[in-house]
Design a protein around this motif. Structure first.
Motif, PDB file in Angstrom:
ATOM      1  N   ASP A 138     -12.889  13.070  -4.377  1.00  0.00           N
ATOM      2  CA  ASP A 138     -13.210  12.607  -5.719  1.00  0.00           C
ATOM      3  C   ASP A 138     -14.104  13.643  -6.392  1.00  0.00           C
ATOM      4  O   ASP A 138     -14.361  14.711  -5.837  1.00  0.00           O
ATOM      5  N   THR A 182      -7.098   3.612  -3.604  1.00  0.00           N
ATOM      6  CA  THR A 182      -8.355   4.084  -3.002  1.00  0.00           C
ATOM      7  C   THR A 182      -8.236   5.524  -2.537  1.00  0.00           C
ATOM      8  O   THR A 182      -9.138   6.341  -2.767  1.00  0.00           O
ATOM      9  N   ASP A 242       0.849  -1.188   0.000  1.00  0.00           N
ATOM     10  CA  ASP A 242       0.000   0.000   0.000  1.00  0.00           C
ATOM     11  C   ASP A 242       0.886   1.240   0.000  1.00  0.00           C
ATOM     12  O   ASP A 242       1.709   1.407   0.911  1.00  0.00           O
ATOM     13  N   ALA A 270      -9.689   9.601   3.168  1.00  0.00           N
ATOM     14  CA  ALA A 270     -10.099   8.267   2.717  1.00  0.00           C
ATOM     15  C   ALA A 270     -10.337   7.340   3.900  1.00  0.00           C
ATOM     16  O   ALA A 270     -11.290   6.546   3.905  1.00  0.00           O
ATOM     17  N   TYR A 273      -3.883   0.348  -1.106  1.00  0.00           N
ATOM     18  CA  TYR A 273      -4.784   1.365  -0.559  1.00  0.00           C
ATOM     19  C   TYR A 273      -4.515   2.742  -1.156  1.00  0.00           C
ATOM     20  O   TYR A 273      -5.396   3.612  -1.139  1.00  0.00           O
ATOM     21  N   THR A 288      -7.665   9.043  -5.925  1.00  0.00           N
ATOM     22  CA  THR A 288      -8.466   8.810  -7.125  1.00  0.00           C
ATOM     23  C   THR A 288      -7.861   9.587  -8.299  1.00  0.00           C
ATOM     24  O   THR A 288      -6.912  10.370  -8.124  1.00  0.00           O
ATOM     25  N   GLY A 333     -13.591   7.909  -9.183  1.00  0.00           N
ATOM     26  CA  GLY A 333     -12.886   6.664  -8.910  1.00  0.00           C
ATOM     27  C   GLY A 333     -11.467   6.694  -9.432  1.00  0.00           C
ATOM     28  O   GLY A 333     -10.926   7.733  -9.808  1.00  0.00           O
ATOM     29  N   SER A 334     -10.845   5.532  -9.454  1.00  0.00           N
ATOM     30  CA  SER A 334      -9.451   5.408  -9.880  1.00  0.00           C
ATOM     31  C   SER A 334      -9.331   4.426 -11.048  1.00  0.00           C
ATOM     32  O   SER A 334      -9.804   3.292 -10.956  1.00  0.00           O
TER      33      SER A 334
END
Length: 260
Positions: free
Chosen positions: A159, A111, A88, A152, A108, A114, A241-242
């Protein structure tokens, strides 16, 4: 004699291990482009280490002179994967001569950062990089990483549907709200004033009375003004999102590049 030689041999090996420099895989800031002073490297390294301990992730900054024909995302992904960093984390790559930068994310990190977040962070640091203020850019990058991962962890990554507001954005929003409120108040006051005409004061109440003068022919509500709350509509095609891709080692990475 053999016992003494064995002890000496072990001592030599231990001494070599002690004086051997830390391998690159343990370094969090790698200044191959030689754009930072030793004190700046130490300061940034300490901050990166503290940030990594805080979130149990690895945050890496890598500077190079040139990509040597490689794609920026390939270089960043491969460096992170090949040097044993945590599952991560993220890596900021800055290629000075190519005037290219790339933020690679993993685990991570995908997450927390993004596509919107990577774009935001890139826009915040590339001006300083362009002006040669590398330490200031990297210090700001570390602070932003802290903010984004913290958000996050609280369940709401920055985002497209949860944009990060800077001080200027907040100040501008307050200013616009106050200005609109002032204009509405002035228009409302002028509207009320227009409906009524001033009269001269009379000495006696009889002067105000006219027999059979009170006749109500029409009744209505005078609606002075309204307050409308507008919410910007999000395009479903820009769902945030990513975006991810697979590195040469088979690992999944997110990320995005920028130039200056």
């Amino acid at each position: 004699m053999k016992k003494v030689l064995s002890i000496l041999f072990i001592a030599v090996i231990l001494s070599a291990l002690i004086i051997t420099p830390v391998s690159a895989e343990n370094e969090l800031i790698i200044d191959n482009a030689n754009i930072l002073s030793s004190s700046e490297i130490q300061d940034l390294s300490d901050k990166l280490e503290a940030l990594g301990d805080k979130y149990d992730m690895d945050f890496v900054i890598l500077t190079i002179r040139t990509l040597a024909g490689k794609q920026d995302y390939e270089y960043a992904d491969d460096y992170y994967d090949d040097n044993g960093y945590a599952d991560d984390g993220s890596l900021l790559l800055v290629s000075v001569d190519d005037r290219r930068g790339y933020i690679s994310t993993k685990g991570y990190g995908i997450t927390a950062f993004t596509d919107y977040g990577i774009g935001y962070i890139s826009s915040e640091i590339k001006g300083e990089i362009k002006n040669g203020n590398y330490y200031k850019a990297f210090d700001k990058y570390i602070s932003l990483c802290d903010e984004f991962v913290s958000e996050a962890k609280n369940g709401k990554a920055y985002d497209t549907n949860h944009e990060k507001k800077g001080f200027t954005d907040i100040l501008f929003g307050v200013g616009v709200s106050l200005f609109i409120g002032l204009i509405v108040a002035i228009l409302a006051a002028l509207g009320v004033k227009k409906k009524y005409k001033p009269v001269m004061l009379k000495a006696e109440a009889n002067d105000y009375l006219v027999n059979n003068s009170l006749v109500v022919k029409n009744a209505y509500d005078n609606f002075l003004y309204t307050h409308v709350t507008r919410v910007r509509r999000k395009d479903d095609s820009n769902s945030g999102g990513s975006s991810t891709h697979t590195s040469s080692s088979g690992s999944t990475h997110g990320g995005g590049g920028f130039s200056w």
